[in-house]
Scaffold this motif. Structure first.
Motif, PDB file in Angstrom:
ATOM      1  N   SER A   1      -6.731   3.726   0.087  1.00 32.01           N
ATOM      2  CA  SER A   1      -5.298   3.487  -0.045  1.00 32.01           C
ATOM      3  C   SER A   1      -4.833   2.429   0.955  1.00 32.01           C
ATOM      4  O   SER A   1      -4.139   1.479   0.614  1.00 32.01           O
ATOM      5  CB  SER A   1      -4.540   4.801   0.162  1.00 32.01           C
ATOM      6  OG  SER A   1      -3.160   4.563   0.008  1.00 32.01           O
TER       7      SER A   1
ATOM      8  N   ASP B   1       2.385   2.261  -3.271  1.00 34.16           N
ATOM      9  CA  ASP B   1       1.446   2.696  -4.315  1.00 34.16           C
ATOM     10  C   ASP B   1       0.401   3.620  -3.678  1.00 34.16           C
ATOM     11  O   ASP B   1      -0.790   3.321  -3.657  1.00 34.16           O
ATOM     12  CB  ASP B   1       0.780   1.465  -4.948  1.00 34.16           C
ATOM     13  CG  ASP B   1      -0.225   1.832  -6.036  1.00 34.16           C
ATOM     14  OD1 ASP B   1       0.067   2.764  -6.818  1.00 34.16           O
ATOM     15  OD2 ASP B   1      -1.290   1.190  -6.089  1.00 34.16           O
TER      16      ASP B   1
ATOM     17  N   ASP C   1      -1.024   6.441  -4.433  1.00 31.65           N
ATOM     18  CA  ASP C   1      -2.130   7.038  -5.197  1.00 31.65           C
ATOM     19  C   ASP C   1      -2.973   5.983  -5.913  1.00 31.65           C
ATOM     20  O   ASP C   1      -3.812   6.322  -6.742  1.00 31.65           O
ATOM     21  CB  ASP C   1      -1.599   8.092  -6.177  1.00 31.65           C
ATOM     22  CG  ASP C   1      -0.465   7.547  -7.035  1.00 31.65           C
ATOM     23  OD1 ASP C   1      -0.186   6.335  -6.932  1.00 31.65           O
ATOM     24  OD2 ASP C   1       0.131   8.319  -7.813  1.00 31.65           O
ATOM     25  N   ARG C   2      -2.747   4.699  -5.607  1.00 30.45           N
ATOM     26  CA  ARG C   2      -3.616   3.604  -6.053  1.00 30.45           C
ATOM     27  C   ARG C   2      -3.631   3.430  -7.565  1.00 30.45           C
ATOM     28  O   ARG C   2      -4.635   2.993  -8.115  1.00 30.45           O
ATOM     29  CB  ARG C   2      -5.060   3.831  -5.552  1.00 30.45           C
ATOM     30  CG  ARG C   2      -5.191   3.814  -4.056  1.00 30.45           C
ATOM     31  CD  ARG C   2      -6.590   4.196  -3.614  1.00 30.45           C
ATOM     32  NE  ARG C   2      -6.779   5.636  -3.685  1.00 30.45           N
ATOM     33  CZ  ARG C   2      -7.939   6.248  -3.568  1.00 30.45           C
ATOM     34  NH1 ARG C   2      -9.040   5.553  -3.392  1.00 30.45           N
ATOM     35  NH2 ARG C   2      -8.013   7.557  -3.624  1.00 30.45           N
ATOM     36  N   THR C   3      -2.544   3.794  -8.248  1.00 34.54           N
ATOM     37  CA  THR C   3      -2.531   3.664  -9.707  1.00 34.54           C
ATOM     38  C   THR C   3      -2.087   2.268 -10.144  1.00 34.54           C
ATOM     39  O   THR C   3      -2.696   1.673 -11.018  1.00 34.54           O
ATOM     40  CB  THR C   3      -1.591   4.717 -10.340  1.00 34.54           C
ATOM     41  OG1 THR C   3      -0.361   4.714  -9.623  1.00 34.54           O
ATOM     42  CG2 THR C   3      -2.211   6.096 -10.283  1.00 34.54           C
ATOM     43  N   ALA C   4      -1.036   1.749  -9.537  1.00 35.80           N
ATOM     44  CA  ALA C   4      -0.564   0.417  -9.922  1.00 35.80           C
ATOM     45  C   ALA C   4      -1.558  -0.658  -9.493  1.00 35.80           C
ATOM     46  O   ALA C   4      -1.759  -1.658 -10.194  1.00 35.80           O
ATOM     47  CB  ALA C   4       0.808   0.144  -9.311  1.00 35.80           C
TER      48      ALA C   4
ATOM     49  N   GLU D   1       0.835  -1.206   0.000  1.00 32.76           N
ATOM     50  CA  GLU D   1       0.000   0.000   0.000  1.00 32.76           C
ATOM     51  C   GLU D   1       0.870   1.255   0.000  1.00 32.76           C
ATOM     52  O   GLU D   1       0.618   2.218  -0.735  1.00 32.76           O
ATOM     53  CB  GLU D   1      -0.918  -0.004   1.233  1.00 32.76           C
ATOM     54  CG  GLU D   1      -2.035  -1.038   1.149  1.00 32.76           C
ATOM     55  CD  GLU D   1      -2.756  -1.235   2.477  1.00 32.76           C
ATOM     56  OE1 GLU D   1      -3.915  -1.682   2.445  1.00 32.76           O
ATOM     57  OE2 GLU D   1      -2.174  -0.976   3.552  1.00 32.76           O
TER      58      GLU D   1
END
Ligand code: ZN
Length: 262
Positions: free
Chosen positions: A251, A240, A242-245, A237
């Protein structure tokens, strides 16, 4: 018998909206309180944490008594929790506090289980890791119209309209009838070697970050412990933010694990 229990908030300065418990009377629970949208009304003056800390102990006490099925225990625990705030809160509100539920109860003879919504129960049955899942939320989020708008505002609005509604998915809120919708069953105790109940903050290890399948997650908890598994989720977590991958709702999420080796 060996047990391992962990329940931690997603952020250290936020209250934990999960509830996890293990009773020496042969019962265990994981509840995951549903977080309302930050700007959303709930019709309730209480927090989600208040709700799970009412519902969880009420369910555990009933399960320990062994005079009702787990579904009836859940129905009565929902009713008792609703009675604790029906005079102050609008319990008909769609976003009234609610939770997912995994319940497990065992004696010398059998292991009983109940699963409602997206918390997960993994059972080692005769050496094979067997997921016990309530697939209704996955069915809804897998619909092409919802996949196309995943994690947008419209997506969350659409999900809200399917919450505790026909054709949608079910959580433990204020209506005891929902307990009949839970996935329930029982197995001979001799066939069940071990069990792991988890909230979706922990099953991210498999479902979001793809470190391994259900059997690999089960083995990881058994070999390395719940703390190690949740640490691995937290590291992924953090890597990543900003939760893009790895697209996901929050989050970082509250994470709970109850592991039992019979
Ligand atoms: Zn309330």
């Amino acid at each position: 018998m060996r047990a391992d229990l962990l329940s931690v908030p997603g952020e250290p300065d936020r209250a934990n909206e999960d509830f996890a418990a293990l009773s020496p009377q042969g019962a265990a629970l994981v509840l995951d309180g549903v977080t309302p949208p930050p700007d959303g009304q709930t019709g309730c003056v209480h927090t989600v944490t208040w709700f799970v800390q009412k519902l969880g102990p009420a369910l555990l006490r009933r399960a320990e008594r062994r005079d009702q099925s787990l579904a009836d225990c859940l129905a009565d625990a929902i009713a008792q929790t609703a009675a604790a705030h029906e005079s102050t809160c609008d319990l008909s509100h769609r976003r009234t506090p609610q939770a997912t539920v995994v319940a497990l109860r065992w004696d010398d003879r059998q292991v009983e289980y109940l699963v409602l919504s997206d918390s997960v129960l993994l059972l080692d049955v005769n050496g094979a890791v067997t997921p016990i899942l309530d697939g209704r939320l996955d069915e809804v989020t897998g619909r092409p119209d919802l996949r196309a708008i995943r994690y947008t505002r419209q997506y969350f609005d659409a999900l809200e309209s399917l919450r505790n509604a026909d054709g949608g998915f079910y959580t433990a809120a204020a209506d005891p009838e929902v307990a009949k919708r839970a996935v329930t069953g029982h197995l001979p105790r001799a066939e069940v070697r071990a069990a792991a109940a988890m909230s979706d903050g922990a099953t991210r290890w498999t479902e979001v970050f793809g470190f391994g399948d259900w059997a690999e997650l089960f083995t990881r908890i058994e070999d390395k412990g719940a703390v190690q598994v949740v640490d691995e989720v937290r590291a992924a977590e953090t890597a990543d933010p900003d939760r893009t991958a790895f697209p996901r709702g929050k989050s970082r999420d509250d994470a709970s694990v109850v592991f039992l080796q019979f």
